[in-house]
Design an enzyme around this catalytic site. Structure first.
Site, PDB file in Angstrom:
ATOM      1  N   GLY A  54       8.086   3.366   0.733  1.00  0.00           N
ATOM      2  CA  GLY A  54       8.622   4.530   1.230  1.00  0.00           C
ATOM      3  C   GLY A  54      10.232   4.409   0.649  1.00  0.00           C
ATOM      4  CG  ASP A 107      12.823  10.497   9.032  1.00  0.00           C
ATOM      5  OD1 ASP A 107      12.922  11.653   8.556  1.00  0.00           O
ATOM      6  OD2 ASP A 107      12.408   9.699   8.245  1.00  0.00           O
ATOM      7  CB  ILE A 124      -0.994   0.051   1.224  1.00  0.00           C
ATOM      8  CG1 ILE A 124      -0.266  -0.392   2.384  1.00  0.00           C
ATOM      9  CG2 ILE A 124      -2.054  -0.843   0.930  1.00  0.00           C
ATOM     10  CD1 ILE A 124      -1.320   0.067   3.762  1.00  0.00           C
TER      11      ILE A 124
END
Lengths: 209, 330
Positions: free
Chosen positions: A11, A125, A8
């Site tokens: 990254g 991050d 789905i």
């Protein structure tokens, strides 16, 4: 039985696959092999980050920050199976709400980061792509670059990453980061001051600042 | 439209002449002279003296190579920044002199943005993420709403500076990158070195310190240390590029800057692009390194979008950041 799982999201370092765990809707985050780097480095980064991510998610939950529930960790396949969150990424929300709502959300972001930092959890991050609004709570994901670190430098760098993300992605709303800091200060109180001063120092270290 | 561009931000003084043909860049001439310090790094004043010595002949040489008459030049462009003050001033002075004697308009160009535009103008990419790697610069740059924004960058030293500093420790001459590349080709044993990514940013000082220590310990071959430095540092560069691409949802990657001449770095970024089904672009070598043609081409884009400067506005800016430029031509 091996079922072909649907990707789905793809990254930079991992694929997110739709999955099931017992009867719960789940996602698998699988760190994929990168052909550009040598095997030694590839293995080191993938296993270290998978391990660290699972560990930090549990620590984050203990500090009161919402994260997906971890169902399983499979180090051999560099995969974490976790709860599926129905919500939306903050990145997609923040540019499309009223100033009042934006302020509220940004303060919530700051409060959550403060909770992480007061327990020496460095996310590594912090961007609005790595936050999901679900059930009126901001869930933090993607702890793969994180670490446990009590130093002011690490906490300052953590906030600096978010500041840059705001500058690049939410540049139309320059107040966002100030709201985050307001929320941050409201939890960390006087402990926040040296960390916020550190951000300035980190900015000045960069090129042409 | 024909533009003469002068580059002079650091070690290189360059003159390029380009023409726009159907919105694409045709390079008519591109000549450079590079200052080589006798020892250590760039001495700004000596580099500027070097530039002053060579600029006049480079202009003559470029016009000759372009096979045009100087009257055919429509525009003068120069590198406004970022860079070393004395070098920038020397290039800007030459540009002003040319603009006044030829009675042609003049524009000041951002050096980093010029690296992207020459890629867009000559390779066919449209909306790339640029990995810009040179001595001083290490940035991932992409276009978003009117500006080239920096998504990731080094938090301490540029990749080229890191390689140069390491090279100096093991006795290599500036520029050390190509020599380290040669040594690395003979290495095959990976030594674990710090790999530092912070979000979409990268840092190299820890890697440099650890590599220095490895040299002092004398337990490993220099070739293996060079190999390990390249593998670690370049993997981090490929990763921040991929992170910027995922974040901006862009499907093209472009290389720019002197360090892109390194074959291993090229190969890594190319593989990264292939694995995520993105397109990979790299301009020819003389347009990757610091050069006048990229300044000239960016000058044309600016001028045609209506940007005009009078002589008083042609100041330099040592800290002219990529995201300070209003990109009116896109």
């Amino acid at each position: 039985m091996a079922v072909k799982k649907k990707i789905i999201y793809r990254g930079a370092e991992a694929e997110i696959l739709l999955s099931k765990y017992m009867n719960y809707k789940a996602v698998e985050k699988r760190r994929i092999e990168k052909g550009y780097r040598i095997k030694e480095l590839d293995h080191k980064l993938r296993s270290l980050r998978t391990k660290e991510e699972a560990k930090l998610m549990i620590e984050a939950r203990k500090s009161g920050v919402a994260v997906p529930i971890i169902y399983d960790v499979d180090l051999e396949n560099y995969t974490i199976t976790m709860e599926y969150l129905e919500g939306k990424r903050l990145k997609d929300i923040l540019n499309n709400v009223s100033e009042k709502e934006r302020k509220k959300l940004c303060k919530m972001i700051g409060e959550n980061i403060a909770r992480l930092h007061s327990n020496n959890i460095i996310h590594g991050d912090i961007t609005t792509s790595n936050m999901i609004l679900f059930d009126d709570k901001i869930h933090f994901i993607d702890f793969g670059l994180g670490e446990i670190n009590s130093e002011i430098e690490a906490k300052g760098t953590d906030l600096h990453v978010l500041m840059e993300a705001f500058e690049a992605t939410h540049f139309k709303y320059p107040n966002c980061f100030d709201y985050v800091l307001q929320g941050y200060k409201s939890i960390l109180k006087e402990e926040a001051e040296p960390i916020i001063r550190k951000i300035e120092e980190i900015v000045k270290r960069g090129r042409y600042r | 439209m024909i533009c003469l561009g002068i580059e002079g931000t650091a070690h290189t003084i360059g003159v390029g002449i380009v023409e726009d043909v159907d919105e694409k860049c045709k390079v008519l001439a591109n000549v450079i002279k590079m200052y080589q310090p006798k020892e250590g790094g760039i001495h700004p004043r000596e580099a500027a003296n070097h530039h002053a010595n060579f600029i006049a002949n480079l202009v003559i040489d470029a016009i000759k190579k372009a096979n045009i008459d100087k009257k055919e030049i429509d525009l003068i462009a120069f590198s406004k920044g970022p860079g070393l003050g004395p070098c920038l001033r020397t290039a800007a002075t030459a540009a002003r002199a040319l603009s006044l004697t030829l009675d042609k308009p003049i524009v000041g160009v951002n050096h980093c943005v010029a690296h992207i535009e020459i890629g867009r103008g000559t390779t066919g990419c449209e909306d790339p993420v640029l990995l810009y790697v040179s001595g001083a610069n290490t940035q991932t740059i992409a276009f978003a709403e009117g500006k080239y924004r920096v998504f990731g960058e080094t938090l301490d030293i540029g990749i080229g500076n890191m390689l140069d500093k390491f090279g100096r420790i093991i006795g290599l001459e500036f520029p050390c990158g190509p020599k380290i590349e040669k040594l690395a080709e003979k290495g095959d044993k990976y030594i674990d070195l710090p790999y530092s990514i912070k979000g979409m940013d990268v840092a190299f000082s820890g890697l440099l310190t650890a590599a220095e220590k490895t040299v002092r310990d004398k337990k490993h071959r220099i070739e293996d240390i060079c190999y390990s430095i390249q593998e670690t540092a370049f993997a981090a560069l490929a990763e921040i590029t991929e992170r910027a691409m995922a974040h901006t949802e862009k499907n093209e990657v472009l290389l720019g800057g002197g360090v892109t001449c390194n074959k291993r770095l090229r190969e890594m970024v190319k593989t990264m692009a292939k694995e995520r089904k993105a397109r990979f672009y790299v301009p020819r070598n003389d347009l990757c390194v610091d050069n006048g043609a990229m300044i000239a081409w960016n000058g044309i884009l600016m001028y045609k979008s209506g940007i005009k400067m009078n002589i008083k506005e042609t100041t330099i800016d040592q800290r002219y950041r990529t995201d300070m430029v209003d990109v009116k031509w896109r």
